[in-house]
Design a protein around this motif. Structure first.
Motif, mmCIF file in Angstrom:
data_model
loop_
_atom_site.group_PDB
_atom_site.id
_atom_site.type_symbol
_atom_site.label_atom_id
_atom_site.label_comp_id
_atom_site.label_asym_id
_atom_site.label_seq_id
_atom_site.Cartn_x
_atom_site.Cartn_y
_atom_site.Cartn_z
ATOM 1 N N LYS A 159 0.820 -1.208 0.000
ATOM 2 C CA LYS A 159 0.000 0.000 0.000
ATOM 3 C C LYS A 159 0.856 1.260 0.000
ATOM 4 O O LYS A 159 0.580 2.224 -0.737
ATOM 5 C CB LYS A 159 -0.922 -0.005 1.225
ATOM 6 N N GLU A 160 1.893 1.276 0.816
ATOM 7 C CA GLU A 160 2.786 2.446 0.885
ATOM 8 C C GLU A 160 3.505 2.656 -0.440
ATOM 9 O O GLU A 160 3.642 3.796 -0.910
ATOM 10 C CB GLU A 160 3.800 2.254 2.016
ATOM 11 N N PHE A 161 3.957 1.554 -1.054
ATOM 12 C CA PHE A 161 4.666 1.671 -2.325
ATOM 13 C C PHE A 161 3.728 2.146 -3.430
ATOM 14 O O PHE A 161 4.104 3.000 -4.252
ATOM 15 C CB PHE A 161 5.298 0.330 -2.705
ATOM 16 N N ILE A 162 2.510 1.621 -3.445
ATOM 17 C CA ILE A 162 1.521 2.044 -4.440
ATOM 18 C C ILE A 162 1.269 3.548 -4.326
ATOM 19 O O ILE A 162 1.229 4.272 -5.334
ATOM 20 C CB ILE A 162 0.195 1.271 -4.251
ATOM 21 N N ASN A 163 1.111 4.033 -3.108
ATOM 22 C CA ASN A 163 0.845 5.462 -2.897
ATOM 23 C C ASN A 163 2.036 6.323 -3.301
ATOM 24 O O ASN A 163 1.866 7.401 -3.886
ATOM 25 C CB ASN A 163 0.487 5.722 -1.430
ATOM 26 N N ARG A 164 3.240 5.855 -2.992
ATOM 27 C CA ARG A 164 4.440 6.636 -3.342
ATOM 28 C C ARG A 164 4.634 6.657 -4.854
ATOM 29 O O ARG A 164 4.993 7.692 -5.433
ATOM 30 C CB ARG A 164 5.654 6.026 -2.624
ATOM 31 N N PHE A 165 4.402 5.532 -5.510
ATOM 32 C CA PHE A 165 4.512 5.486 -6.967
ATOM 33 C C PHE A 165 3.409 6.350 -7.593
ATOM 34 O O PHE A 165 3.642 7.042 -8.591
ATOM 35 C CB PHE A 165 4.401 4.046 -7.467
ATOM 36 N N LEU A 197 1.673 -9.926 -11.510
ATOM 37 C CA LEU A 197 1.766 -8.958 -12.609
ATOM 38 C C LEU A 197 2.497 -9.556 -13.801
ATOM 39 O O LEU A 197 2.304 -9.117 -14.937
ATOM 40 C CB LEU A 197 2.486 -7.685 -12.135
ATOM 41 N N ILE A 198 3.361 -10.549 -13.539
ATOM 42 C CA ILE A 198 4.071 -11.230 -14.629
ATOM 43 C C ILE A 198 3.139 -12.239 -15.311
ATOM 44 O O ILE A 198 3.114 -12.350 -16.537
ATOM 45 C CB ILE A 198 5.328 -11.931 -14.086
ATOM 46 N N ARG A 199 2.362 -12.939 -14.485
ATOM 47 C CA ARG A 199 1.445 -13.939 -15.052
ATOM 48 C C ARG A 199 0.337 -13.283 -15.878
ATOM 49 O O ARG A 199 -0.045 -13.771 -16.934
ATOM 50 C CB ARG A 199 0.842 -14.791 -13.925
ATOM 51 N N SER A 200 -0.163 -12.161 -15.362
ATOM 52 C CA SER A 200 -1.244 -11.454 -16.059
ATOM 53 C C SER A 200 -0.886 -9.972 -16.101
ATOM 54 O O SER A 200 -1.108 -9.237 -15.122
ATOM 55 C CB SER A 200 -2.569 -11.657 -15.327
ATOM 56 N N ARG A 201 -0.330 -9.563 -17.203
ATOM 57 C CA ARG A 201 0.189 -8.199 -17.294
ATOM 58 C C ARG A 201 -0.940 -7.171 -17.359
ATOM 59 O O ARG A 201 -1.834 -7.272 -18.208
ATOM 60 C CB ARG A 201 1.072 -8.063 -18.528
ATOM 61 N N PHE A 205 -2.060 1.728 -15.117
ATOM 62 C CA PHE A 205 -1.714 1.835 -13.702
ATOM 63 C C PHE A 205 -2.974 1.775 -12.843
ATOM 64 O O PHE A 205 -2.929 1.301 -11.702
ATOM 65 C CB PHE A 205 -0.962 3.142 -13.434
ATOM 66 N N THR A 206 -4.092 2.220 -13.380
ATOM 67 C CA THR A 206 -5.367 2.107 -12.666
ATOM 68 C C THR A 206 -5.705 0.644 -12.386
ATOM 69 O O THR A 206 -6.199 0.294 -11.305
ATOM 70 C CB THR A 206 -6.494 2.764 -13.486
ATOM 71 N N GLU A 207 -5.402 -0.210 -13.351
ATOM 72 C CA GLU A 207 -5.639 -1.639 -13.160
ATOM 73 C C GLU A 207 -4.733 -2.179 -12.059
ATOM 74 O O GLU A 207 -5.152 -3.018 -11.252
ATOM 75 C CB GLU A 207 -5.401 -2.403 -14.468
ATOM 76 N N ILE A 208 -3.477 -1.699 -12.021
ATOM 77 C CA ILE A 208 -2.559 -2.123 -10.951
ATOM 78 C C ILE A 208 -3.119 -1.723 -9.595
ATOM 79 O O ILE A 208 -3.103 -2.509 -8.646
ATOM 80 C CB ILE A 208 -1.163 -1.520 -11.168
ATOM 81 N N ARG A 209 -3.626 -0.505 -9.500
ATOM 82 C CA ARG A 209 -4.212 -0.033 -8.242
ATOM 83 C C ARG A 209 -5.372 -0.937 -7.816
ATOM 84 O O ARG A 209 -5.478 -1.317 -6.641
ATOM 85 C CB ARG A 209 -4.708 1.408 -8.403
ATOM 86 N N ARG A 210 -6.233 -1.257 -8.755
ATOM 87 C CA ARG A 210 -7.410 -2.065 -8.453
ATOM 88 C C ARG A 210 -7.011 -3.463 -7.991
ATOM 89 O O ARG A 210 -7.533 -3.984 -6.999
ATOM 90 C CB ARG A 210 -8.301 -2.128 -9.694
ATOM 91 N N ARG A 211 -6.055 -4.058 -8.683
ATOM 92 C CA ARG A 211 -5.614 -5.397 -8.316
ATOM 93 C C ARG A 211 -4.865 -5.382 -6.986
ATOM 94 O O ARG A 211 -4.969 -6.322 -6.183
ATOM 95 C CB ARG A 211 -4.748 -5.980 -9.436
ATOM 96 N N ALA A 212 -4.117 -4.312 -6.736
ATOM 97 C CA ALA A 212 -3.396 -4.204 -5.462
ATOM 98 C C ALA A 212 -4.381 -4.077 -4.308
ATOM 99 O O ALA A 212 -4.195 -4.682 -3.236
ATOM 100 C CB ALA A 212 -2.459 -3.000 -5.492
ATOM 101 N N ALA A 213 -5.454 -3.277 -4.504
ATOM 102 C CA ALA A 213 -6.461 -3.125 -3.455
ATOM 103 C C ALA A 213 -7.124 -4.463 -3.143
ATOM 104 O O ALA A 213 -7.360 -4.806 -1.968
ATOM 105 C CB ALA A 213 -7.501 -2.095 -3.886
ATOM 106 N N ALA A 214 -7.412 -5.232 -4.192
ATOM 107 C CA ALA A 214 -8.026 -6.550 -3.990
ATOM 108 C C ALA A 214 -7.065 -7.486 -3.270
ATOM 109 O O ALA A 214 -7.463 -8.260 -2.386
ATOM 110 C CB ALA A 214 -8.439 -7.136 -5.340
#
Length: 225
Positions: A159-165, A197-201, A205-214
């Motif tokens: 979460k911290e890394f996502i916010n900083r990025f 993220l490697i298995r399913s690219r 970045f919005t998609e990364i946020r959504r998947r990270a939240a899940a």
């Protein structure tokens, strides 16, 4: 005849005494003026603001600005912080000029008072002079490759890394999703989420946020967490 002569002498003495009193009062007044002139320091200090700005009074409800500028900081960052604070309190152009002056300290204040008397007539002009004076302090404009400087620290949560990025995404303000995603995958530590993220690219970045939240929510629901 003696009485008349005596009255004349008395009147003459009276006139002489009055003239002497007036002379003494004038001399005393001149001495006080000379002493005041010697003891009162001359008001010899520069004021770069025009009379129009100086005549505009800052309301008593205004609070001093929190941001300060010493001459070493980024001028654009300082102006942005100042504008943000002024948006909350409002104020005329002249008030902005005076409040901005109050944020200058050290060598920055010395620069300001070195401007010619009455030279500054508006906040737009003051901002332009300020930018020109400290242009060498400006940070280089951000670009897409700055994303690669953001790497996850040891022990830093997802979460911290996502916010900083994400803060870097806002700063760079680019739509180059390919570089953004590639930099994120390079910066994140090898953990189960990075492997996903490697298995399913992801494509954005919005998609990364959504998947990270899940992912974070799923971890929190694991018993014992």
């Amino acid at each position: 005849m003696d009485l008349a002569a005596s009255q004349a002498r008395n009147e003459e003495l009276h006139r002489t005494n009055e003239e002497l009193r007036r002379s003494l009062r004038n001399q005393a007044g001149n001495r006080e003026a000379e002493e005041q002139e010697c003891t009162t320091p001359p008001r010899d200090f520069p004021m770069p603001f025009s009379e129009t700005i100086m005549d505009d009074v800052i309301p008593g409800t205004f609070v001093g600005q929190k941001a300060t500028f010493t001459g070493m900081e980024d001028p654009e960052a300082h102006l942005t912080a100042f504008h943000t604070q002024m948006m909350l309190v409002g104020g005329s152009d002249a008030v902005r000029c005076k409040l901005f002056m109050s944020t200058l300290v050290g060598t920055a204040m010395h620069w300001f008072i070195s401007l010619p008397d009455g030279h500054v007539t508006s906040f737009a002009q003051l901002s332009k002079l300020f930018r020109e004076q400290y242009i060498a302090n400006r940070a280089p404009p951000p670009n897409s490759y700055d994303y690669f400087d953001v790497r996850q620290y040891q022990g830093e949560s997802l979460k911290e890394f996502i916010n900083r990025f994400g803060a870097q995404v806002v700063k760079v303000n680019t739509k180059d999703e390919t570089i953004m995603i590639h930099a994120f995958r390079k910066g994140i530590c090898p953990v189960p989420f990075s492997e996903s993220l490697i298995r399913s690219r992801p494509k954005t970045f919005t998609e990364i946020r959504r998947r990270a939240a899940a992912h974070i929510a799923a971890v929190l629901t694991v018993p014992g967490r």
